[in-house]
Design an enzyme around this catalytic site. Structure first.
Site, PDB file in Angstrom:
ATOM      1  CE  LYS A  73      38.097  38.769  50.332  1.00 40.08           C
ATOM      2  NZ  LYS A  73      36.894  38.190  49.737  1.00 40.08           N
ATOM      3  CG  ASP A 109      36.108  37.341  46.016  1.00 37.80           C
ATOM      4  OD1 ASP A 109      36.395  36.141  45.962  1.00 37.80           O
ATOM      5  OD2 ASP A 109      36.387  38.063  46.996  1.00 37.80           O
TER       6      ASP A 109
END
Ligand code: NAP
Length: 291
Positions: A73, A109
């Site tokens: 990420k 997210d």
């Protein structure tokens, strides 16, 4: 509507390592099928040393949309063409859109978590929030909840990481934020004064489902408890918090929300999140744990 995978089918995918446990192919393919969309979603296990080549592959193979998971990420950012301001602040991306060879990235997210909390009736504005953990998910939570919260407190096993994250947030957002170790005495004091407790550590996740990140005795009924773990669907922390009378939320809604936001960005269509959620619950089986 008939659903075929043909030579015209467009590709969506997940890259990470490992990816075998992921629920993303399950929930995305369920709604793609239901909406009759000519896409398929698959998962690729990509080790760190192959990440740059994998990103070139996204362009070469004209993959339309990509989710990114652990451990890429943060490390993927230098290989992408555009990072939106939220993902830049967080320092991590989980969604990429391939627009005619330009790879644009965001972090769903963060909004996925905030929407899940708000939809569960949890007020964030003016609240005192304790976050356990200072990893990738904690970063996304801090940067989105820090826009509204009164006080953010990060408690982490490795104290300096909590302090560093707090310092970084302080520079970027107008919120009171502190970082501590997860020493039980400190946690006890923090939780006493908190309105919202969020677990963003893997403590309690399958296979260690009998673990709990804080002592059960310090959970009080005024807390809203959010455990972002979704395997099992109900962690021991959530079970204990429910017994005390807390309002609670597990990680499944955050997972589904981040997926739905990515889906909408890639396809321009809003998916049915109930279908996505039910498909995961069905896939996990009657004991709600994916082995
Ligand atoms: P990460 O970047 O690896 O961070 C993990 C954090 O947990 C670190 O702060 C680490 O502390 C702490 N930690 C790890 N093991 C611990 C232990 N035994 N005791 C106390 N603290 C411990 O992972 P992440 O991406 O933030 O993910 C964390 C959890 O959130 C995972 O369970 C993941 O499945 C879940 N998650 C859920 C969603 C969702 O959509 N619901 C999304 C993302 C993640 P140190 O700094 O000391 O190592």
């Amino acid at each position: 509507m008939k659903y075929h995978i043909s030579a015209k089918t467009k590709l969506l995918c997940l890259i990470g390592h490992p990816v075998e446990h992921s629920m993303s192919p399950i929930m995305h393919n369920a709604v793609l099928k239901q909406m009759g969309m000519d896409f398929v979603y698959v998962a690729f296990s990509v080790i760190s040393k192959s990440l740059k080549k994998a990103v070139k592959g996204i362009k070469a193979l004209n993959i339309k949309g990509v989710n990114v998971t652990i451990p890429h990420k943060q490390n993927i950012i230098p290989y992408l063409d555009y990072i939106d301001p939220l993902a830049k602040n967080i320092g991590a991306v989980n969604t990429i859109k391939n627009e005619d060879g330009t790879l644009k990235a965001t972090n769903t997210d963060a909004r996925g978590a905030k929407d899940a909390l708000l939809n569960a009736g949890c007020k964030i504005s003016g609240k005192n929030i304790v976050i356990l953990g200072a990893g990738g998910a904690a970063r996304a939570l801090c940067f989105t909840l820090g826009e509204d919260a009164e006080l953010l407190t990060i408690a982490n096993r490795t104290e300096h990481k909590a302090k560093e994250l707090a310092e970084e947030i302080r520079k970027k957002l107008d919120v009171k934020v502190e970082g501590y170790s997860n020493n039980p005495r400190i946690i006890n004091n923090l939780v006493k004064k908190a309105d919202i407790l969020i677990n963003s550590t893997p403590v309690g996740m399958f296979p260690d489902i009998n673990q709990i990140p804080i002592p059960e005795s310090i959970i009080h009924s005024d807390l809203f408890v959010f455990d972002i773990i979704y395997n099992p669907i109900k962690t021991l922390l959530i079970n204990k918090a429910e017994k005390v009378g807390c309002n609670t939320l597990g990680g499944l809604d955050m997972l589904v929300n981040q997926g739905a936001l990515a889906f909408e960005w890639w396809t321009g269509k809003k998916p049915d999140t109930t279908i996505m959620k039910n498909k995961i619950i069905e896939y996990m089986g009657h004991d709600h744990v994916r082995q």
